[in-house]
Structure formats: C-alpha cells, structure tokens
Design a protein around this motif. Sequence first.
Motif, PDB file in Angstrom:
ATOM      1  N   GLY A  13       0.763  -1.241   0.000  1.00 53.49           N
ATOM      2  CA  GLY A  13       0.000   0.000   0.000  1.00 53.49           C
ATOM      3  C   GLY A  13       0.792   1.289   0.000  1.00 53.49           C
ATOM      4  N   THR A  14       2.111   1.236  -0.139  1.00 54.13           N
ATOM      5  CA  THR A  14       2.884   2.478  -0.069  1.00 54.13           C
ATOM      6  C   THR A  14       3.124   3.122  -1.430  1.00 54.13           C
ATOM      7  OG1 THR A  14       4.976   1.249  -0.076  1.00 54.13           O
ATOM      8  CG2 THR A  14       4.036   1.836   2.079  1.00 54.13           C
ATOM      9  N   GLY A  15       2.749   2.441  -2.492  1.00 54.73           N
ATOM     10  CA  GLY A  15       2.888   3.027  -3.822  1.00 54.73           C
ATOM     11  C   GLY A  15       1.732   3.949  -4.138  1.00 54.73           C
ATOM     12  N   PRO A  16       1.765   4.603  -5.298  1.00 54.71           N
ATOM     13  CA  PRO A  16       0.710   5.560  -5.662  1.00 54.71           C
ATOM     14  C   PRO A  16      -0.694   4.952  -5.671  1.00 54.71           C
ATOM     15  CG  PRO A  16       2.570   5.748  -7.176  1.00 54.71           C
ATOM     16  CD  PRO A  16       2.834   4.557  -6.305  1.00 54.71           C
ATOM     17  N   ALA A  17      -0.857   3.778  -6.239  1.00 53.85           N
ATOM     18  CA  ALA A  17      -2.186   3.161  -6.298  1.00 53.85           C
ATOM     19  C   ALA A  17      -2.662   2.773  -4.901  1.00 53.85           C
ATOM     20  CB  ALA A  17      -2.157   1.935  -7.213  1.00 53.85           C
TER      21      ALA A  17
END
Length: 103
Positions: A13-17
């Motif tokens: 969950g740390t990426g843009p999406a």
Amino acid sequence: MSAGSLSIGVLGGTGPAGTSVAARLASVGYPVIIGSRSAERAEEKAREIRDAWPSFSLDLRGGSNHDAAAGDVIVLATPWDSAATTAKEHEAELAGKGVISMA
C-alpha cells in the motif's frame, strides 16, 4: 454492513495506487491498514495521508503486509509482477477473504 464494521488491508500500500485507494476508503469511514514489507515506511505513508487531510478523522494506520493481511477485505496493490508472489506469501492469512487485485 456499515463502513466502520469492516476493516480493509492494503498489501503493498505504499505506492501511488495503494495510497490512493487507502486514502479514499478511509475518507468514507473504513478502518484501513496500509501494508508494506517495511512497517515503518507504511506508517510514514499513513501519516502523510492523515497530515494531507487534517479535516478528516481517518482511521488509517501503517504496518507490515502481515498486519494488512489481517483485514476483513484485502486490496492487493502491488505492481503486477509481484502480485502473485505477495498473495502466495500471505496465502494462509488471505484464505476465505475477499481479495481485490489492482493488477
């Protein structure tokens, strides 16, 4: 079920999406755990989201992918080339749950 009665875990969950979907779900009342291989990185992202939306009382926290896999519903927000591997690594924790892959 109301929003508050269902927790959502966002693996990767740390990426843009992942941060976008976590922020949106928390903004409508769901408790959300942003997961990452690094719990510290995930909590940093959760803090960034909470700080960006100070007028919202977001039930949003960071943790490991294992922490996120404890949610009632799981969003798999890893890049496509690691989605299957991440799901396999958490197979026992994901058994019987609704899993939504963004890949």
